[in-house]
Design an enzyme around this catalytic site. Structure first.
Site, short mmCIF file in Angstrom:
data_model
loop_
_atom_site.label_atom_id
_atom_site.label_comp_id
_atom_site.label_asym_id
_atom_site.label_seq_id
_atom_site.Cartn_x
_atom_site.Cartn_y
_atom_site.Cartn_z
N LYS A 253 0.87 -1.05 0.15
CA LYS A 253 -0.01 -0.15 0.08
C LYS A 253 0.83 1.05 -0.08
O LYS A 253 1.61 1.48 0.89
CB LYS A 253 -0.97 -0.09 1.18
CG LYS A 253 -1.94 1.18 1.36
CD LYS A 253 -2.83 0.85 2.41
CE LYS A 253 -3.95 1.99 2.27
NZ LYS A 253 -3.43 3.36 2.24
N ARG A 258 -4.32 9.04 -5.75
CA ARG A 258 -4.76 8.02 -6.60
C ARG A 258 -4.77 8.59 -7.95
O ARG A 258 -5.19 9.92 -8.09
CB ARG A 258 -6.05 7.60 -5.96
CG ARG A 258 -6.68 6.50 -6.77
CD ARG A 258 -7.52 5.67 -5.90
NE ARG A 258 -8.10 4.43 -6.44
CZ ARG A 258 -8.80 3.42 -6.05
NH1 ARG A 258 -9.18 3.86 -4.57
NH2 ARG A 258 -9.50 2.66 -6.70
N ARG A 273 -8.93 11.08 -7.31
CA ARG A 273 -10.05 10.23 -6.63
C ARG A 273 -11.20 10.86 -6.58
O ARG A 273 -12.18 10.16 -6.56
CB ARG A 273 -9.32 10.24 -5.10
CG ARG A 273 -10.22 9.41 -4.28
CD ARG A 273 -9.49 9.50 -2.90
NE ARG A 273 -10.19 8.37 -2.04
CZ ARG A 273 -11.47 8.47 -1.77
NH1 ARG A 273 -12.22 9.44 -1.97
NH2 ARG A 273 -11.54 7.23 -0.66
N GLU A 303 -1.64 4.41 -7.93
CA GLU A 303 -1.38 5.14 -6.88
C GLU A 303 0.28 5.86 -7.13
O GLU A 303 1.02 5.12 -7.65
CB GLU A 303 -1.09 4.67 -5.68
CG GLU A 303 -0.79 5.52 -4.47
CD GLU A 303 -2.22 6.07 -3.63
OE1 GLU A 303 -3.38 5.71 -4.15
OE2 GLU A 303 -2.12 6.78 -2.48
N PHE A 343 -2.51 -0.73 -9.92
CA PHE A 343 -2.58 -1.91 -9.25
C PHE A 343 -4.27 -2.62 -9.64
O PHE A 343 -4.78 -3.67 -9.41
CB PHE A 343 -2.93 -1.55 -7.85
CG PHE A 343 -4.06 -0.48 -7.53
CD1 PHE A 343 -5.07 -0.29 -7.54
CD2 PHE A 343 -3.11 0.43 -6.84
CE1 PHE A 343 -5.85 0.97 -7.28
CE2 PHE A 343 -3.63 1.73 -6.51
CZ PHE A 343 -5.04 2.06 -6.75
N ARG A 418 -17.21 0.41 -0.93
CA ARG A 418 -16.10 0.19 0.10
C ARG A 418 -16.65 -1.23 0.41
O ARG A 418 -17.69 -1.35 1.18
CB ARG A 418 -16.20 0.99 1.18
CG ARG A 418 -15.01 0.61 2.26
CD ARG A 418 -15.11 1.60 3.23
NE ARG A 418 -14.84 2.96 3.02
CZ ARG A 418 -13.82 3.62 2.69
NH1 ARG A 418 -12.75 2.98 2.55
NH2 ARG A 418 -13.83 4.95 2.13
N LYS A 424 -7.87 -3.30 4.02
CA LYS A 424 -6.67 -2.70 4.06
C LYS A 424 -6.16 -3.03 5.59
O LYS A 424 -6.85 -3.34 6.38
CB LYS A 424 -6.68 -1.22 4.02
CG LYS A 424 -7.62 -0.50 4.67
CD LYS A 424 -7.81 0.94 4.22
CE LYS A 424 -8.87 1.63 4.85
NZ LYS A 424 -9.27 2.99 4.02
P1 ATP Z 1 -10.22 5.23 1.45
O1 ATP Z 1 -9.35 5.88 -0.22
O2 ATP Z 1 -10.48 4.03 1.50
O3 ATP Z 1 -11.56 6.27 1.56
P2 ATP Z 1 -8.27 6.92 2.56
O4 ATP Z 1 -8.27 7.88 1.77
O5 ATP Z 1 -7.98 7.15 3.94
O6 ATP Z 1 -9.66 6.01 2.53
P3 ATP Z 1 -6.52 4.83 2.64
O7 ATP Z 1 -7.05 4.38 3.90
O8 ATP Z 1 -5.10 5.15 2.98
O9 ATP Z 1 -7.00 6.06 2.17
O10 ATP Z 1 -6.72 3.52 1.69
C1 ATP Z 1 -7.14 3.49 0.37
C2 ATP Z 1 -6.26 4.28 -0.63
O11 ATP Z 1 -4.94 3.41 -0.77
C3 ATP Z 1 -6.85 4.00 -1.99
O12 ATP Z 1 -7.78 4.70 -2.35
C4 ATP Z 1 -5.53 4.23 -2.92
O13 ATP Z 1 -5.37 5.61 -3.19
C5 ATP Z 1 -4.48 3.89 -2.04
N1 ATP Z 1 -3.57 2.68 -2.44
C6 ATP Z 1 -2.34 2.56 -2.45
N2 ATP Z 1 -1.64 1.34 -2.72
C7 ATP Z 1 -2.85 0.68 -3.24
C8 ATP Z 1 -2.90 -0.70 -3.65
N3 ATP Z 1 -1.91 -1.50 -4.02
N4 ATP Z 1 -4.26 -0.91 -4.21
C9 ATP Z 1 -5.36 0.06 -3.91
N5 ATP Z 1 -5.22 1.15 -3.17
C10 ATP Z 1 -4.09 1.48 -2.93
#
Ligand code: ATP
Length: 591
Positions: A253, A258, A273, A303, A343, A418, A424
Site C-alpha cells: 500500500k 490515486r 480520486r 497510486e 494496481f 467500499r 486494508k
Molecule cells: P479510502 O480511499 O479507503 O477512502 P483513505 O483515503 O483514507 O481511504 P487509505 O485508507 O489510505 O485511504 O486507503 C485506500 C487508498 O490507498 C486507495 O484509495 C488508494 O489511493 C491507496 N492505495 C495505495 N496502494 C494501493 C494498492 N496497492 N491498491 C489499492 N489502493 C492503494
C-alpha cells in the site's frame, strides 16, 4: 420550467429537516421538469455546471458577484458589501437589496431554467482579457430580470453556496420515484452513476427512456472516470484471510495519490480520486503512459508517488503532494519525478474488464506493464497463510510503506463502493485506535479565553450514515489546531455558517454555529467510546464518540480530496469500535 418555479422549490428544500420530505420535494420538482430541462435542474441542484471531470468552472469571485449586484440594483458596491457583512450570506444580501432596489424589473421577461443555465455556461466559458467585465455583466443581466427570491439562488449558484443539503443519493432516490413510482430503479441508477458519474445525463436518460436506458445505456466509457473502488479494514492477518476464503492477493500500500489513467492511441487523460481531470498537472505521467503502455486503449487504476532517484527512496506523502501544485511545475518534475504503481485494469483494447475476476485483471496488467519504468505494477504476492500475509505486511512497513491491501482474487472491480473485496491493513491499526477518521464538519464553536481573538474555538464533526444519507455527530474537537489552521477554518466556515441545523445533520448537541456539510477533516483519537451525547450509530440512548480527538493535517486543516459522502461512515466507526475491543482483548491476553 421557469427559474422562478425552481427557486420556490429550493426555498422549500431549505426549510425542511426531514430527508423523506426532501425526497418528496425533489421528486415533485424532477417530475415537473421536462426531459430537456431535467439535466440542467440536476446540475444546478448539485451546484455544478457539468460533472467534475469536465472541469467547467464559473470563475467568479465574491467581488465580481458584488459588482453584478450593484450594477443591476443601482446600489453601490460598498452598500452591497455592507449588506453582505451584515447577513454573512451573499444570496440573502442580494435578495434583501433586490427588495429595496428602485430599479424594478425592466421587462416582463421571465427566465426559464435553461436560459439561466445557458447564461451561467457563458459566464464560465468567458476567459482572457476583459473577461471579468463580461462575466459581471452577464450575471447582472440575469439579476436585473429576476425577482428577489430568484436573485438569491442566481447569486449563490456561481459562488458554490447553494447549500440545499440535497446529496446525490437523495437525487437518485427521487429520480427512481419519478421513473417508476418507487425505489425500484435506485440500484440501476447507482450503478450507472458509479460508471458514468454524470448525474445530469443519467437523469435525462431516465426521463426520456426510463428503466431500460438506465440499465443498459451507461457502461464504462473511455475518458469518463469510474468512481474508484475503496477498501474495508480488518485488524489482523487471520481475519483478512478468513474473510477472503483462505487465499488472497496482497498488494503493498503506497501513500501517494490515486490516479485513474485513460488512454486511446496517444490521447491520455488522468483523473483524481474525486474524478477531476488532472492531466495538465502531471505531464511526466502522461508521457510515460504514451511511451510505456503498449495498448491501443486502456483504463487503469494506480497510486502515484514522488521518489528520489539518487537514493531510490520514496518521499513521504507530505512531499508527494507538493507535486500537486501547479507553480514551478517543471522544476518539481525534475526534483520529484513520479512513479505510478498500477494496481488494477478496468479496460483493455476495447474490452470492458471490470467484470473479470481480479486475478485475470492483474495478469493482463502485468503483461501490459512488463517493461515499465515510470509505470510499474504495485508489489504483490499471493498469501495462503496468515503468516505469509503478516510477513509481507511487516516487510512493507520496513520498506517505509503504509501497509498492505488484500484483494479477493475472484472479485470483479466494484466501482464506487467500499466492500470486503479489498481490505486494508495499516501500520496505525496496531495502536490503540485503528486508523484515523475522516469526519464532516457540521458546526463550530467560538473561541473562549485565549482563543477568543481567533473567533474559532473548535469543531463539531460527524460521520456519514449511508443508509440514512445523514450526518451523525461523533465528536467535538477542541485541540490540535495550529494558528494557521484556525485562521483557515474560521475563514472557510464563517462563509457557510448558519443559526439553524442543516437538514441532513442529526445532532443532540448544539454548536455556536451550524455549517452546511461540505468539508472533511482528518482526526486521530485514542479510542472510540460510547456516549449519550452523540448520534453516530445511536441505539437507544447511546451513540459513539471519540476520546481525545485531535486534528491531523500539516498542509491545511481541510481534506480537499474527499467529498462529505466519502467521509468515514457510521458503519465503519461501529466496526472500528468492535475491532478495537478485540485488539485490546488480544493484547490483554498476550500480557
Ligand atoms: P479510502 O480511499 O479507503 O477512502 P483513505 O483515503 O483514507 O481511504 P487509505 O485508507 O489510505 O485511504 O486507503 C485506500 C487508498 O490507498 C486507495 O484509495 C488508494 O489511493 C491507496 N492505495 C495505495 N496502494 C494501493 C494498492 N496497492 N491498491 C489499492 N489502493 C492503494
Amino acid at each position: 420550467m421557469l427559474f422562478k418555479e425552481l427557486a420556490s422549490y429550493y426555498e422549500k428544500l431549505e426549510a425542511v429537516s426531514s430527508r423523506l420530505t426532501m425526497i418528496d420535494i425533489m421528486s415533485e420538482l424532477l417530475k415537473k421538469a421536462k426531459p430537456d430541462e431535467i439535466r440542467n435542474v440536476v446540475y444546478i441542484t448539485q451546484g455544478i455546471l457539468a460533472p467534475p471531470s469536465e472541469g467547467v468552472e464559473f470563475g467568479m469571485a465574491e467581488k465580481m458577484v458584488e459588482e453584478s449586484i450593484a450594477i443591476s440594483t443601482g446600489f453601490t458596491k460598498e452598500e452591497v458589501e455592507k449588506e453582505y457583512k451584515k447577513t454573512g450570506d451573499m444570496g440573502i444580501a442580494a435578495q434583501n437589496i433586490k427588495v429595496k432596489s428602485r430599479l424594478k424589473r425592466i421587462s416582463s421577461k421571465e427566465f426559464t431554467v435553461n436560459e439561466v443555465y445557458d447564461t451561467m455556461r457563458k459566464i464560465a466559458a468567458t476567459s482572457g482579457s476583459g473577461s471579468k467585465d463580461i462575466k459581471v455583466k452577464l450575471l447582472a443581466s440575469l439579476i436585473t430580470a429576476s425577482t428577489p427570491l430568484e436573485t438569491k439562488y442566481i447569486v449563490k449558484y456561481p459562488l458554490d453556496e447553494l447549500r440545499l443539503g440535497v446529496g446525490d443519493a437523495t437525487v437518485i432516490e427521487a429520480l427512481s420515484i419519478v421513473a417508476t413510482g418507487d425505489r425500484k430503479l435506485k440500484a440501476a441508477l447507482e450503478h450507472a452513476y458509479n460508471l458514468n458519474t454524470d448525474l445530469g445525463a443519467i437523469a435525462e436518460a431516465a426521463a426520456k427512456g426510463g428503466e431500460k436506458v438506465v440499465s443498459s445505456g451507461f457502461g464504462l466509457t473511455l475518458f469518463k472516470p469510474v468512481r474508484p473502488e475503496l477498501a474495508e479494514r480488518l485488524p489482523t492477518a487471520e481475519e483478512i484471510l478468513e474473510k477472503m476464503g483462505g487465499k488472497a492477493a496482497v498488494d503493498q500500500k503506497y501513500d501517494g495519490f490515486r490516479v485513474q489513467v485513460h488512454k486511446k492511441g496517444d490521447k491520455v487523460k488522468l483523473f483524481s480520486r474525486r474524478l477531476e481531470d488532472t492531466t495538465s498537472m502531471y505531464p511526466d505521467l502522461v508521457e510515460a503512459v504514451q511511451k510505456e503502455i503498449h495498448a491501443d486503449s486502456a483504463i487503469l487504476d494506480g497510486e502515484a508517488l514522488a521518489y528520489n532517484e539518487a537514493t531510490n527512496e520514496f518521499l513521504p506523502f507530505q512531499a508527494t503532494i507538493q507535486r500537486k501544485r501547479k507553480h514551478g511545475l517543471e522544476k518539481k518534475i525534475e526534483e520529484m519525478p513520479l512513479k505510478l504503481f498500477a494496481f488494477d485494469l478496468m479496460y483493455l483494447d476495447g474490452k470492458d474488464m471490470m467484470n473479470e475476476p481480479y486475478h485475470k485483471r492483474r495478469e493482463e496488467l502485468e503483461k501490459l506493464l512488463k517493461n515499465g519504468k515510470t509505470i510499474v505494477t504495485a508489489g504483490s504476492i499471493i498469501a495462503k497463510t496468515p503468516k505469509e500475509l503478516e510477513d509481507y505486511f511487516q516487510s512493507s512497513i520496513e520498506a517505509g510503506l503504509e501497509g498492505i491491501i488484500a484483494k479477493d482474487l475472484n472479485s470483479t472491480y466494484v466501482a464506487g463502493a467500499r466492500k470486503f473485496s479489498w481490505i486494508k491493513l495499516k501500520r496505525s491499526y496496531r495502536g490503540e485506535l485503528s486508523d484515523t477518521l475522516d469526519l464532516v464538519i457540521v458546526g463550530f464553536y467560538l473561541g473562549r479565553g485565549m482563543r477568543r481573538e481567533f473567533g474559532f474555538g473548535g469543531l463539531l464533526c460527524a460521520t456519514y450514515n449511508e443508509k440514512r444519507d445523514m450526518f451523525e455527530t461523533v465528536s467535538r474537537i477542541g485541540s490540535g489546531f495550529t494558528e494557521k489552521q484556525m485562521v483557515e477554518l474560521e475563514s472557510v466556515l464563517g462563509k457557510i455558517k448558519s443559526k439553524s441545523k442543516p437538514a441532513r445533520v442529526d445532532a443532540l448537541v448544539e454548536p455556536d454555529f451550524w455549517v452546511t456539510p461540505r468539508y472533511v477533516v482528518t482526526i486521530r483519537a485514542d479510542e472510540i467510546t460510547k456516549s449519550p451525547m452523540h448520534t453516530c450509530g445511536r441505539e437507544g440512548d447511546v451513540g459513539y464518540a471519540l476520546r481525545f480527538p485531535r486534528l491531523v493535517g500539516e498542509n491545511g486543516a481541510i481534506r480537499k480530496d474527499k467529498s462529505v459522502e466519502e467521509a468515514t461512515t457510521t458503519k465503519e466507526v461501529i466496526e472500528m469500535y468492535r475491532q478495537q475491543k478485540r485488539v485490546s482483548l488480544g493484547n490483554a491476553a498476550e500480557k
